[in-house]
Design a protein around this motif. Structure first.
Motif, short mmCIF file in Angstrom:
data_model
loop_
_atom_site.label_atom_id
_atom_site.label_comp_id
_atom_site.label_asym_id
_atom_site.label_seq_id
_atom_site.Cartn_x
_atom_site.Cartn_y
_atom_site.Cartn_z
N UNK A 229 7.01 6.14 4.14
CA UNK A 229 7.19 4.93 3.34
C UNK A 229 6.87 3.71 4.19
N UNK A 230 7.39 3.70 5.41
CA UNK A 230 7.14 2.56 6.28
C UNK A 230 5.64 2.38 6.47
N UNK A 231 4.97 3.50 6.73
CA UNK A 231 3.53 3.42 6.98
C UNK A 231 2.77 2.97 5.75
N UNK A 232 3.15 3.55 4.61
CA UNK A 232 2.35 3.32 3.41
C UNK A 232 2.60 1.96 2.77
N UNK A 233 3.75 1.37 3.05
CA UNK A 233 4.01 0.08 2.45
C UNK A 233 3.55 -1.06 3.34
N UNK A 234 3.30 -0.74 4.60
CA UNK A 234 2.96 -1.81 5.53
C UNK A 234 1.64 -2.48 5.15
N UNK A 235 0.61 -1.66 4.83
CA UNK A 235 -0.69 -2.28 4.58
C UNK A 235 -0.70 -3.12 3.30
N UNK A 236 -0.16 -2.63 2.18
CA UNK A 236 -0.16 -3.54 1.02
C UNK A 236 0.68 -4.80 1.24
N UNK A 237 1.78 -4.68 1.99
CA UNK A 237 2.60 -5.86 2.26
C UNK A 237 1.79 -6.86 3.09
N UNK A 238 1.05 -6.32 4.01
CA UNK A 238 0.20 -7.16 4.85
C UNK A 238 -0.84 -7.90 4.01
N UNK A 239 -1.43 -7.15 3.07
CA UNK A 239 -2.43 -7.74 2.18
C UNK A 239 -1.83 -8.90 1.40
N UNK A 240 -0.64 -8.65 0.88
CA UNK A 240 0.05 -9.65 0.08
C UNK A 240 0.30 -10.91 0.91
N UNK A 241 0.79 -10.66 2.13
CA UNK A 241 1.10 -11.78 3.01
C UNK A 241 -0.17 -12.58 3.32
N UNK A 242 -1.26 -11.86 3.62
CA UNK A 242 -2.50 -12.55 3.97
C UNK A 242 -3.00 -13.41 2.82
N UNK A 243 -2.91 -12.87 1.62
CA UNK A 243 -3.39 -13.62 0.46
C UNK A 243 -2.63 -14.95 0.37
N UNK A 244 -1.32 -14.87 0.50
CA UNK A 244 -0.51 -16.08 0.39
C UNK A 244 -0.87 -17.06 1.50
N UNK A 245 -1.07 -16.52 2.70
CA UNK A 245 -1.39 -17.37 3.84
C UNK A 245 -2.72 -18.10 3.61
N UNK A 259 -2.61 -19.25 -10.06
CA UNK A 259 -3.33 -17.98 -10.15
C UNK A 259 -3.00 -17.09 -8.94
N UNK A 260 -2.98 -17.72 -7.78
CA UNK A 260 -2.69 -16.95 -6.56
C UNK A 260 -1.27 -16.38 -6.63
N UNK A 261 -0.35 -17.18 -7.13
CA UNK A 261 1.04 -16.70 -7.24
C UNK A 261 1.13 -15.54 -8.21
N UNK A 262 0.43 -15.68 -9.35
CA UNK A 262 0.50 -14.61 -10.34
C UNK A 262 -0.08 -13.31 -9.79
#
Lengths: 455, 238
Positions: A229-245, A259-262
């Motif tokens: 779980x730790x491994x598999x959730x890390x990359x999508x979380x990272x993606x999410x964070x990068x998009x916001x950044x 749009x970005x928030x949605x």
């Protein structure tokens, strides 16, 4: 305590033994003497004094015989093998114990112990019938001696043996305690030594070891799940964070922010969905869902799932064949089974067809009699190559050909976990063309009781 | 935009939120206030029970795991005292068994964390409406020109018969019962299909669009609307 009990019971046993052997001899010889006396007195009743005297003399001649003495009032011997009337008073029970000189074959005289009963007869005669008890005494002494030795040996053996056994038991319980402490101290792989004697302590040790094995298996399963779980959730979380950044990096309009928030929200929703699916798989794998097991109408369950997906299949232009044997009940977890069938239908709909026209998916549920039930979902899409069949059951595995379809790669993992939870067997087969997923649910299917009654 | 239907209700809904997690509570309270509700907050089971006993709330939103007294026992005590205020449980425990124990304790609905705020709003609205008086068992329902007879199981719109499959009938029945309110996909899945999991594909959308084709397609004004980010609502022309 146990020693006392052991001694008491063995003493009782030995006492019984003594009573039965030595006591038996005594009782038998007493009975013989009494019978002889009666027989001789009867002689007097039948005929006359001469017959009695004759009988006494005859009997007395046999050296193996009992002791006899018949006297008249004056103390004159009329017959018998004793020289003189013993000058010992009778005991309370009527027995006279005395010693007499016995002539042996060699002509010597031995002093022997004897026991006799005196009877007063008419004509002022008196009769003494007795028995030489020297032999008996010796036998009794021997028995008593043997028993005394036995008691002694028993006490010694009891104490020594008990000490050895209890030392052994205590040592083995110490082993168990030491192992338990080691395990609590973190050495999870330690196991209790088994002596191989197959006794109760061994059985205890084996049961405890089995329990420890099971716990270790569950723990390592859990650890693997958390790692995944730790491994598999890390990359999508990272993606999410990068998009916001990135969104924050340059000034943007209100609409662009919205749009970005949605998009971020829907990505977070997907993450949560993945997370829930992983948890569900973990729970099914750990067997934690066993509490939710009950009799489930498998036919109705499959029918409902089919009905849920029928419009979806229709929308996708697929032919949806449903072949469900009615009234099949199965002991299982309703939610998980429903989701399993839903996942399979979902997969089938996504992958069916490919070539234009004539795409078909098929759901069938049928009884295998005593063997249980079978749920089959088939499509005529590209199928799964033999080499990939094992692999697609793993978490997050998505084959190259389906990269472009939506999905998390967890659907078949859940199917596999749920099948295992139900003690079933999952097979991926070639549908020529396409994929055929067969779930064999073992043994626990039954017909609805009302249907059995109706037959 | 997605909260319009609740704001349209006009009269304030008084909500008590019993939640010990400060951030979660702040987020729920803020969201509900912005949707036009009057919100009180309690941070533990004892306070929550005392406030709820005052009877001044239309709906209670109660977390299952609370300090001092857990949510199940708060609700059991309330029900023992004869309070019928509708209760929505929030819980991180989402298994069917947990859900059943929550509903058995006297809860009216059960929402598993994490949840979308739109989901919470929609459910609160449904609970409040359900509790309002004058809602006797109906045998006939009507929204716009759409009529449903629950006894003869017939559906008509503007005098035309509409032929529905059994499941479509149940779907429409649920939507009509909650006409004017937002119903989410999860609510439909739970109440019409009795599933408590999330199918990967949006199967509900397909069912709803089939239903829409039957009741709206040949008519001028649509009744079944999609509420973006939340779900669906069935309402007559304003």
């Amino acid at each position: 305590m146990y020693l006392a009990l052991f001694l008491a019971s063995s003493s009782a046993l030995l006492g019984y033994l003594y009573w039965n052997t030595a006591g038996f001899l005594t009782r038998q010889s007493e009975a013989t003497v009494q019978a002889e006396t009666i027989a001789l007195v009867n002689q007097l009743d039948d005929g006359c004094r001469a017959a009695l005297v004759l009988a006494v003399i005859t009997k007395a001649r046999d050296p193996r015989q009992n002791l006899y003495l018949l006297e008249d009032t004056n103390g004159e011997k009329l017959g018998g093998n004793l020289d003189a009337w013993p000058d010992v008073a009778a005991a309370e029970d009527g027995w006279i114990s005395f010693e007499y000189g016995r002539r042996t074959v060699e002509g010597e005289v031995e002093i022997h112990e004897a026991q006799a009963v005196a009877t007063r007869l008419p004509d002022n005669m008196r009769l003494l019938v007795g028995q030489d008890i020297e032999e008996r005494r010796r036998l009794e002494a021997q028995i008593t001696n043997a028993l005394a030795w036995a008691v002694g040996a028993m006490i010694v053996l009891g104490i020594v043996g008990g000490a050895i056994i209890s030392r052994n038991v205590v040592a083995r319980i110490d082993d168990i305690n030491r192992t338990a402490k080691d395990i609590m101290g973190g050495e999870l792989s330690r196991r209790i030594p088994v002596s191989g004697a197959g006794d109760e302590i061994d059985q205890l040790a084996e049961n405890l070891n089995d329990m420890l094995d099971q716990i270790e298996r569950l723990m390592s399963g859990m650890r693997q799940v958390t790692d995944n779980i730790a491994h598999d959730l890390r990359s999508p979380l990272n993606r999410l964070r990068n998009r916001l950044e990135v969104t924050l990096m340059k000034p943007a309009s209100q609409e662009e922010y919205a749009e970005a928030l949605e998009r971020s929200i829907s990505e977070a929703d997907e993450l949560l969905g993945t997370f829930n699916a992983l948890l569900l798989i973990a729970r099914a794998e750990a067997g934690a869902a066993r509490d939710g097991m009950a009799w489930v109408d498998l036919s109705a369950l499959a029918q409902d799932a089919a009905e849920l997906y029928e419009p979806v299949a229709d929308e996708a232009g697929l032919t949806f064949d449903v072949d469900i044997e009615p009234a099949l009940e199965y002991r299982g977890h309703r939610e998980l089974l429903a989701q399993t069938i839903a996942n399979l239908l979902d997969n089938a709909i996504k992958h069916a067809g490919g070539d234009a026209g004539g795409s078909t998916i098929r759901l069938s549920v049928k009884s295998r009699g005593m063997l249980g039930a079978e749920v089959i979902v088939a499509d005529n899409g590209p199928g799964v190559a033999i080499d990939d069949r094992e692999r697609v059951l793993g978490r997050f595995v998505r084959l190259e050909q389906s990269r472009n379809t939506p999905g998390s790669g967890l659907g078949l993992s859940l199917v596999s976990a749920v099948t295992r939870l139900h003690g079933g067997d999952l097979r991926l087969e070639d549908n020529r063309p396409g994929l055929r997923v067969v779930i064999s649910l073992a043994r626990r299917a039954r017909r609805r009781p009302s249907d059995i009654a109706a037959e | 935009m997605q909260h319009q239907s609740i704001q349209a209700m006009g009269n304030d809904v008084r909500v008590l939120v019993v939640e010990d997690d400060v951030e979660a509570a702040a987020y729920i309270v803020k969201g509900l206030r912005e949707s036009g509700h009057v919100v009180d907050h309690a941070a533990d089971g004892d306070d929550g029970l005392n406030l709820a006993m005052s009877g001044q709330f239309d709906v209670l939103v109660i977390d299952r795991m609370l300090p001092k007294q857990d949510g199940l026992s708060v609700v059991s005590s309330l029900r023992d005292e004869g309070r019928t205020t509708p209760v929505l449980f929030l819980s991180a425990l989402g298994d069917v068994e947990d859900r059943v124990s929550g509903l058995r304790a006297g809860g009216d609905d059960y929402l598993t964390k994490p949840f979308a705020f739109a989901e919470l709003l929609a459910r609160i609205e449904v609970l409040v409406r359900r509790a309002s008086p004058g809602e006797a068992q109906q045998t006939k329902m009507q929204v716009g020109g759409l009529e449903m007879d629950l006894l003869s199981r017939k559906v008509m719109r503007d005098g035309q018969d509409i032929d529905l499959q059994p499941r479509e009938f149940r779907l429409l029945e649920y939507l009509m019962k909650h006409a004017g309110q937002v119903v989410t996909r999860t609510m439909l899945l739970e109440n019409v299909w009795e599933y408590h999991f999330d199918p990967q594909t949006n199967v509900i959308d397909v069912h709803v669009s089939r239903l829409r084709a039957k009741i709206d397609k040949n008519f001028e004004t649509p009744l079944l609307h999609t509420v973006r980010g939340a779900g669906y609502t069935l309402r007559g022309p304003e």
